[in-house]
Design a protein around this motif. Sequence first.
Motif, mmCIF file in Angstrom:
data_model
loop_
_atom_site.group_PDB
_atom_site.id
_atom_site.type_symbol
_atom_site.label_atom_id
_atom_site.label_comp_id
_atom_site.label_asym_id
_atom_site.label_seq_id
_atom_site.Cartn_x
_atom_site.Cartn_y
_atom_site.Cartn_z
ATOM 1 N N LYS A 82 0.857 -1.187 0.000
ATOM 2 C CA LYS A 82 0.000 0.000 0.000
ATOM 3 C C LYS A 82 0.890 1.233 0.000
ATOM 4 N N ASP A 84 0.986 5.626 0.824
ATOM 5 C CA ASP A 84 0.335 6.859 1.270
ATOM 6 C C ASP A 84 0.082 7.738 0.045
ATOM 7 N N ASP A 117 -3.464 5.949 -0.886
ATOM 8 C CA ASP A 117 -4.456 6.808 -0.241
ATOM 9 C C ASP A 117 -4.672 8.086 -1.051
ATOM 10 N N VAL A 118 -3.586 8.628 -1.602
ATOM 11 C CA VAL A 118 -3.646 9.849 -2.400
ATOM 12 C C VAL A 118 -2.856 9.623 -3.677
ATOM 13 N N GLN A 145 -6.740 11.965 -6.762
ATOM 14 C CA GLN A 145 -7.100 13.157 -6.001
ATOM 15 C C GLN A 145 -6.587 14.451 -6.632
#
Length: 154
Positions: A82, A84, A117-118, A145
Motif C-alpha cells: 500500500k 500513502d 491513499d492519495v 485526487q
Amino acid sequence: SVKKVICSFPRQSDSYVFDELYRAGKVELEVVPQGNLACRIQAAGMGLGAVFTPTGFGTLLAEGKETREIDGKDYVLEYPIKADFALIKAYKGDRWGNLVYRKSARNFGPIMAMAADVTIAQVSEVVELGGLDPEHIITPGIFVQHVVQVASAQ
C-alpha cells in the motif's frame, strides 16, 4: 525521507545516491520479482489481506515467509503493498481524475493509483469533462485526487 525501497530491480545508470544510502544502512531494500510486485500492489488496491504465489518459493526471496502447498504446488505468502502517495504519469486526464495512458505507463500506473491513499497524476493534457472516450479510460477518477498538467518535452 525514504526509509525503505521496494522494487524489482534497484539499479539504473545514475543510482549512486541510493547505493550510498543503502551501503550506509540508511535505507532498507526489498527486492521483489516484478510479477509479485504487480500482484502485491493489485492486492492492496483490491483490499485483499495477502496472496499466495509460486514465484520465489525455495529461494532466498521466500526466506522467513509463510509457505503452503495448495493442490500439490508450493506457494509463498506475500502481503499487499500500500502507499500513502502514488505519483503516476498518464497521457490525458480530466479535472475529475479520469485517466488514459500511453504505452508502458499503463503497466503500474493504474494499479498504483488503486493502492494509494492519495494519487497525484501528471498528464500531458487536461481535457474538458466528457472529452475522454469512456471506453478508453483506464483509471477512474475515484482513485485520483490531484491532476497536474506538465507539457511533454519533445
